[in-house]
Scaffold this motif. Structure first.
Motif, PDB file in Angstrom:
ATOM      1  N   SER A 248       0.827  -1.443  -0.056  1.00 38.24           N
ATOM      2  CA  SER A 248       0.050  -0.160   0.031  1.00 38.24           C
ATOM      3  C   SER A 248       0.949   1.312  -0.087  1.00 38.24           C
ATOM      4  N   LEU A 249       1.950   1.316   0.850  1.00 34.98           N
ATOM      5  CA  LEU A 249       2.812   2.442   0.967  1.00 34.98           C
ATOM      6  C   LEU A 249       3.494   2.690  -0.561  1.00 34.98           C
ATOM      7  N   ILE A 250       4.009   1.695  -1.270  1.00 37.58           N
ATOM      8  CA  ILE A 250       4.631   1.869  -2.530  1.00 37.58           C
ATOM      9  C   ILE A 250       3.528   2.390  -3.546  1.00 37.58           C
ATOM     10  N   ASP A 251       2.243   1.619  -3.735  1.00 37.86           N
ATOM     11  CA  ASP A 251       1.325   2.245  -4.417  1.00 37.86           C
ATOM     12  C   ASP A 251       1.124   3.779  -4.328  1.00 37.86           C
ATOM     13  N   ARG A 252       0.943   4.155  -3.154  1.00 35.74           N
ATOM     14  CA  ARG A 252       1.004   5.705  -2.866  1.00 35.74           C
ATOM     15  C   ARG A 252       1.906   6.617  -3.292  1.00 35.74           C
ATOM     16  N   HIS A 253       3.251   5.870  -2.989  1.00 36.25           N
ATOM     17  CA  HIS A 253       4.394   6.885  -3.129  1.00 36.25           C
ATOM     18  C   HIS A 253       5.478   6.182  -4.066  1.00 36.25           C
ATOM     19  N   ARG A 254       5.073   5.429  -4.969  1.00 34.20           N
ATOM     20  CA  ARG A 254       6.074   4.837  -5.933  1.00 34.20           C
ATOM     21  C   ARG A 254       7.111   5.955  -6.722  1.00 34.20           C
ATOM     22  N   ALA A 255       6.387   6.878  -7.109  1.00 35.44           N
ATOM     23  CA  ALA A 255       7.289   7.989  -7.731  1.00 35.44           C
ATOM     24  C   ALA A 255       8.418   8.520  -6.839  1.00 35.44           C
ATOM     25  N   ASP A 256       8.221   8.429  -5.278  1.00 32.82           N
ATOM     26  CA  ASP A 256       9.378   8.963  -4.406  1.00 32.82           C
ATOM     27  C   ASP A 256      10.406   8.048  -4.313  1.00 32.82           C
ATOM     28  N   ILE A 257      10.013   6.581  -4.577  1.00 32.19           N
ATOM     29  CA  ILE A 257      11.109   5.489  -4.223  1.00 32.19           C
ATOM     30  C   ILE A 257      11.822   5.166  -5.649  1.00 32.19           C
ATOM     31  N   ALA A 258      13.271   5.119  -5.504  1.00 34.43           N
ATOM     32  CA  ALA A 258      14.101   4.974  -6.522  1.00 34.43           C
ATOM     33  C   ALA A 258      13.906   3.544  -7.162  1.00 34.43           C
ATOM     34  N   ASN A 259      13.822   2.600  -6.411  1.00 36.42           N
ATOM     35  CA  ASN A 259      13.863   1.255  -7.095  1.00 36.42           C
ATOM     36  C   ASN A 259      13.139   0.234  -5.955  1.00 36.42           C
ATOM     37  N   VAL A 260      12.464  -0.702  -6.885  1.00 43.65           N
ATOM     38  CA  VAL A 260      11.840  -1.508  -5.975  1.00 43.65           C
ATOM     39  C   VAL A 260      12.457  -2.942  -6.529  1.00 43.65           C
ATOM     40  N   TYR A 261      12.773  -3.896  -5.576  1.00 40.94           N
ATOM     41  CA  TYR A 261      13.358  -5.285  -6.046  1.00 40.94           C
ATOM     42  C   TYR A 261      12.381  -6.276  -5.151  1.00 40.94           C
ATOM     43  N   PHE A 262      12.590  -7.656  -5.817  1.00 45.20           N
ATOM     44  CA  PHE A 262      11.897  -8.684  -5.037  1.00 45.20           C
ATOM     45  C   PHE A 262      13.105  -9.650  -5.150  1.00 45.20           C
ATOM     46  N   PHE A 263      13.457 -10.323  -4.230  1.00 42.16           N
ATOM     47  CA  PHE A 263      14.476 -11.521  -4.010  1.00 42.16           C
ATOM     48  C   PHE A 263      13.586 -12.673  -3.717  1.00 42.16           C
TER      49      PHE A 263
END
Length: 307
Positions: free
Chosen positions: A64-79
């Motif tokens: 939910s946090l990333i959905d709201r603020h994806r533009a502020d986060i540099a990169n998302v990774y899944f390991f």
């Protein structure tokens, strides 16, 4: 990712996947990440310009946090270090484990693509299977020397008749483990005891055992501080001080409940610590023994002289 980057590692709890793969990968690049559990969601301003790595699972609060603020986060990774994206790979696993993978991993593939997540994998097999993701391979590394600590074991070996004492100890152990990361706790108990301590780090719940097996257990080295609390109850008033013998046989020093049961054999600060049944006092006593190896040796020598 490079030195100086801010990285948040999202994990259910401390686990081998993070320690063997993700942390070494980051440290080799000069990055010391912030490790967060599912419920530890930082203020959004701290995520600005940072990277987020999900280890195996995507929890709802973070999604939910990333959905709201994806533009502020540099990169998302899944390991992932198991094949979590192909239901056929985990279809033979226990149903509860299957449900967990479906809920936190398999069902999030579309979402991960939507937010532009990059895939990190543990093996060439996964790298080849999910080549369309252009995954990055993270080979396993041995634990760093500073992580290879020698923990001190604090233990309470009570039977089913000690349920009230075990419940009384739970907040004591929670505080002790939070304040000293070199301590681990060992307790004997059934499924109810396992549920009671679930969620605390570095807790080992041993199955109840017969007397010969228990004697063999305490005869093996590795335990440092034994606990002998006694709630003031009719049943407990009739107990003897045999736990003094168990703790000493284990090569450990005891923290004992003040009163006539242990007061008959324990002299405070000569062969153990006699502490009133106050949880804060027990936390202080355990931490004191953990921090003072010389005191533990002195008290153990006093205890052995009483055998």
């Amino acid at each position: 990712m490079k030195a100086g980057d801010r990285v948040f590692v999202v994990e259910e709890n401390a686990n081998p996947s993070t320690d063997y793969f993700v942390i070494p990968f980051l440290r080799e690049r000069g990055i010391e990440p912030v490790r967060c559990t599912f419920a530890q969601v930082p203020p959004v301003e701290k995520l600005a310009g940072a990277a987020v790595i999900f280890v195996r699972y995507v929890p709802k609060p973070w999604q939910s946090l990333i959905d709201r603020h994806r533009a502020d986060i540099a990169n998302v990774y899944f390991f992932m270090d198991d094949d979590l994206f192909d239901w056929r790979a985990f279809a033979t696993m226990p149903l509860r484990y299957q449900a967990k993978i479906v809920r936190y991993s398999w069902s999030h593939q579309k979402w991960l693509r939507t937010v532009g997540a990059r895939l990190l994998v543990s093996t060439p097999y996964l790298q080849q299977k999910y080549a369309e993701w252009q995954p990055q391979l993270l080979p396993p590394r041995p634990l760093m020397p500073q992580e290879q600590i020698s923990p001190l074991t604090v233990f309470y070996h009570g039977s089913a008749s000690h349920g009230a004492d075990i419940r009384w100890l739970r907040p004591v152990i929670a505080d002790v483990l939070a304040r000293n990361e070199q301590l681990m706790f060992e307790v004997i108990g059934d499924a109810a005891v396992n549920r009671l301590f679930k969620g605390l780090p570095r807790v080992h719940v041993l199955h109840p055992m017969k007397w010969p097996a228990y004697q063999a257990l305490v005869g093996r080295p590795g335990r440092a501080i034994g606990l002998a609390p006694l709630i003031n109850s009719r049943f407990n008033r009739a107990r003897s001080h045999t736990k003094f013998f168990d703790i000493t046989q284990a090569g450990a020093v005891g923290v004992y409940a003040s009163g006539p049961v242990y007061g008959d054999i324990v002299e405070h600060e000569r062969n153990g610590l006699l502490v009133p049944m106050d949880q804060r006092a027990w936390v202080d006593a355990i931490l004191r023994l953990a921090d003072d190896g010389a005191l533990r040796e002195q008290l153990l020598a006093g205890a052995r002289a009483c055998l």
